[in-house]
Scaffold this active site. Structure first.
Site, PDB file in Angstrom:
ATOM      1  NE  ARG A 292      -6.629  -7.132   7.498  1.00  0.00           N
ATOM      2  CZ  ARG A 292      -6.651  -8.436   7.766  1.00  0.00           C
ATOM      3  NH1 ARG A 292      -5.525  -9.044   8.098  1.00  0.00           N
ATOM      4  NH2 ARG A 292      -7.775  -9.114   7.724  1.00  0.00           N
ATOM      5  CB  ILE A 421     -15.878  -0.539   5.499  1.00  0.00           C
ATOM      6  CG1 ILE A 421     -16.735   0.341   6.423  1.00  0.00           C
ATOM      7  CG2 ILE A 421     -16.686  -1.726   4.988  1.00  0.00           C
ATOM      8  CD1 ILE A 421     -17.899   1.025   5.727  1.00  0.00           C
ATOM      9  CG  PHE A 422     -11.655  -0.805   1.337  1.00  0.00           C
ATOM     10  CD1 PHE A 422     -12.667  -1.458   0.677  1.00  0.00           C
ATOM     11  CD2 PHE A 422     -10.993   0.218   0.666  1.00  0.00           C
ATOM     12  CE1 PHE A 422     -13.027  -1.110  -0.621  1.00  0.00           C
ATOM     13  CE2 PHE A 422     -11.346   0.571  -0.626  1.00  0.00           C
ATOM     14  CZ  PHE A 422     -12.365  -0.094  -1.262  1.00  0.00           C
ATOM     15  CD  GLU A 423      -7.160  -4.418   1.778  1.00  0.00           C
ATOM     16  OE1 GLU A 423      -6.273  -4.501   2.643  1.00  0.00           O
ATOM     17  OE2 GLU A 423      -6.938  -4.010   0.630  1.00  0.00           O
ATOM     18  N   GLY A 424     -11.577  -5.720   5.945  1.00  0.00           N
ATOM     19  CA  GLY A 424     -11.853  -6.005   7.350  1.00  0.00           C
ATOM     20  C   GLY A 424     -12.294  -4.756   8.065  1.00  0.00           C
TER      21      GLY A 424
END
Length: 642
Positions: A292, A421-424
């Site tokens: 992340r 929004i990406f990766e959670g």
């Protein structure tokens, strides 16, 4: 048309799957975890950790190579215009070793630290966010990272040299009707001798359109020999039965190679399974603990660019007889961008250094960095659009056609939007971090609020909780933050650290009170939990900013001005304190109850009259595309980059 095939699961089952996948133990200290418990462990982050000289030398050498490549061979405007990274650019990235930045040198990679990997992503993302996304998806969540952490030696020997030099990888988890709720995962992997047979459809497969290797999450059915569950596989992208059915297009990151991939009777050797059956989700979540950090890296780079453009434009543009920077309405925006950029880089570098040292558990720190970085970068880009005025809304090509500097401000805003929004998504990140933040409470008092536990279990939990809170609560009353001389070595920044210490205890008291008040309903109070997390994020950022400023003031590292660093940290902390106080107020003074009642009315159709007076330009089609397993009915749009 058939309905999507995602599994139907109960809320309890969904929570159980997520709970089983998260890391249960805390074997190493965590600054952020302690912060949420009311303990300000400054010793865990100060003095600021630093890299080994050889790591720094190797990292700086690659940054110089990458910078030259980006300047000489990358045309960001062309990538935006044609919505594709040219093959020769990707070939060039392979040539300079960019695919192997995080891969150990013994497998042909560069062996960069997390710190320098992130610096490289920030640099690459500034030239073209699509390039940053390509490199990040390949190394942060694609094949290299899961194999590094969970792969067998045979798997590492087989795949890592390819990933370091020629093979692009992708990570496939999301499905048309499955996002952050993996309990409903529909793609299956059925054991057949020495192979597994994969069937299903994966959505938003970043790098999937051009990938050579895939990490695929699929559900292995339960059997007499295996408990089954979500399992990870390394899959050759050219395997028979794999079809890339669509290359998706987005409002931003136009050059991203993101698609829809169908698996129909795809045979994967059992030797390519990563970890045991049922460990796939745990592998994915553990990989993301450091993976992340790639997003806040590019967000920090975006902040630097926003500051550069804001400074240069605000000096050149005059209104009412003076540069617009000297008007307070604009100047305050520049101050926000400058201070926040410093803080984002502080959070990123501190988290990355801790990841490299591997003496702290940084699962919360990395999640906070992702959440805070994506939210603040978006705000900075939005403020830059406002500073640029009409030119901020105008495309770079249009500016150039009028004879002005082609500054892609509106593109930056579009490109950054996906990071929330990406990766959670930010909403999911709030819940994920909140779960970790209250872990200590649930570990001692969870059975008390679990309706399925027996009276005996509750009695034992009550005794355990009583002992914990008898020791813990008195420590939340007073601390170093109330002593005027505490943290004196930080000079003018000491007052901010005392504030963080006081707020950490206040945050812990608020969390305890909420758990006492709502008990088993605590998990439904997502508004409250989100504010708790946001307070923690601000306190973490304040701590990181002060520690980084102190380091720069003492060493003059990176050519920074120590006085300027302290000024940046001071202004950021002052801005953050205002946000923290507002968040504390909103813990108990809010419209959550009224909002929930209104939502129920809207969803019951009682407010449809409010929607009258418009036409809906949306076309026809299902809200969620059919994902029924079976052979492909569309041509394969996968392309290989040599």
């Amino acid at each position: 048309m058939s309905a999507p095939t995602a599994r139907k699961v109960s809320e309890r089952e969904a929570r159980q799957v997520a709970e089983e996948a998260r890391e249960q133990d805390w074997r190493k200290p965590s600054f952020a975890k302690e912060l949420f418990l009311g303990r300000f462990r400054l010793d865990l982050i100060h003095p600021h950790p630093t890299g080994a000289p050889e790591d720094v030398r190797r990292g700086e050498a690659f940054l110089a190579t990458l910078r030259d490549f980006l300047i000489e061979e990358v045309d960001g405007a062309l990538i935006e215009r044609e919505a594709r990274i040219p093959d020769e650019v990707i070939a060039g990235l392979k040539r300079i070793g960019a695919l192997g930045m995080k891969i150990d040198t013994k497998y042909g990679g560069l062996g960069l630290t997390q710190v320098y990997y992130n610096k490289a992503l920030a640099l690459a993302g500034s030239a073209s966010p699509a390039i940053g996304a390509l490199l990040s998806a390949h190394q942060s969540i694609g094949v290299p990272q899961p194999l590094k952490m969970f792969g067998t030696q045979e798997q590492k020997d087989a795949f890592l040299p390819r990933c370091a030099t020629t093979a692009i990888s992708a990570f496939l988890l999301t499905e048309p009707d499955v996002g952050s709720d993996p309990a409903r995962l529909a793609t299956t992997a059925v054991r057949d001798g020495d192979t597994y047979v994969l069937d299903g459809v994966k959505l938003w497969t970043t790098n999937g359109v051009v990938a050579d290797l895939l990490v695929v999450m699929a559900r292995v059915p339960k059997s007499d020999e295996s408990k089954g569950g979500i399992t990870a596989f390394v899959v050759e992208a050219d395997s028979p039965g794999i079809t890339v059915e669509n290359r998706n297009a987005f409002m931003g990151l136009r050059g991203i190679e993101n698609g829809v991939t169908r698996f129909h009777q795809v045979r994967v050797p059992a030797a390519h399974r990563v970890g045991p059956e049922g460990a796939g989700l745990k592998i994915a979540l553990t990989t993301l603990n450091t993976g992340r950090l790639s997003l806040p890296a590019m967000c920090a780079g975006a902040g630097k660019w926003c500051l550069k453009i804001a400074r240069e434009w605000s000096a050149a543009r005059e209104q009412w007889g003076r540069p617009i920077a000297r008007h307070e309405a604009v100047g305050s925006k520049i101050a926000f961008i400058a201070a926040t950029t410093f803080a984002l880089e502080a959070v990123l570098d501190l988290s990355s250094q801790m990841a490299d040292e591997d003496r702290n558990d940084i699962r919360i720190e990395a999640a906070l960095a992702k959440l805070y970085g994506s939210e603040m970068a978006w705000k900075m880009a939005d403020e830059l659009v406002q500073i640029r005025g009409g030119r901020g809304f105008e495309t770079a090509d249009s500016l150039a056609a009028r004879g002005e500097k082609p500054v892609p401000t509106e593109q930056m805003l579009r490109d950054l939007r996906i990071n929330r929004i990406f990766e959670g998504s930010s909403e999911i990140m709030h819940l994920l971090i909140a779960r970790e933040a209250v872990d200590a409470h649930l570990s001692v008092a969870g059975d008390l609020i679990d309706p399925d536990k027996s009276l005996g279990d509750k009695a034992r939990a009550g005794a355990k909780a009583g002992g914990f809170y008898a020791r813990w609560l008195p420590k939340l009353v007073a601390g170093p933050g109330q002593v005027p001389t505490s943290y004196g070595e930080f000079g003018p920044l000491a007052a901010h650290l005392r504030y963080v210490e006081r707020c950490a205890r206040r945050l812990a008291r608020s969390t305890f009170y909420a758990m006492s008040r709502w008990q088993g309903r605590m998990e439904t109070k997502q508004g409250f939990l989100g504010r708790i997390v946001d307070i923690g994020a601000e306190l973490f950022a304040m701590s990181a900013a002060c520690v980084r400023a102190q380091m720069l003031a003492g060493t003059g590292a990176e050519g920074a001005d120590g006085v300027a660093a302290r000024q940046l940290a001071d202004v950021f902390c002052r801005q953050a304190r205002i946000r923290v106080e507002e968040l504390f107020d909103r813990l108990w003074t809010n419209t959550d109850t009224e909002d929930n009642a209104l939502v129920k009315a809207v969803m019951a159709g009682r407010m449809q009259w409010l929607e009258e007076g418009i036409v809906d330009p949306s076309g026809e089609g299902p809200w969620i595309a059919d994902a029924t397993p079976g052979p492909a009915t569309k041509p394969d749009v996968h392309r290989t980059i040599s």
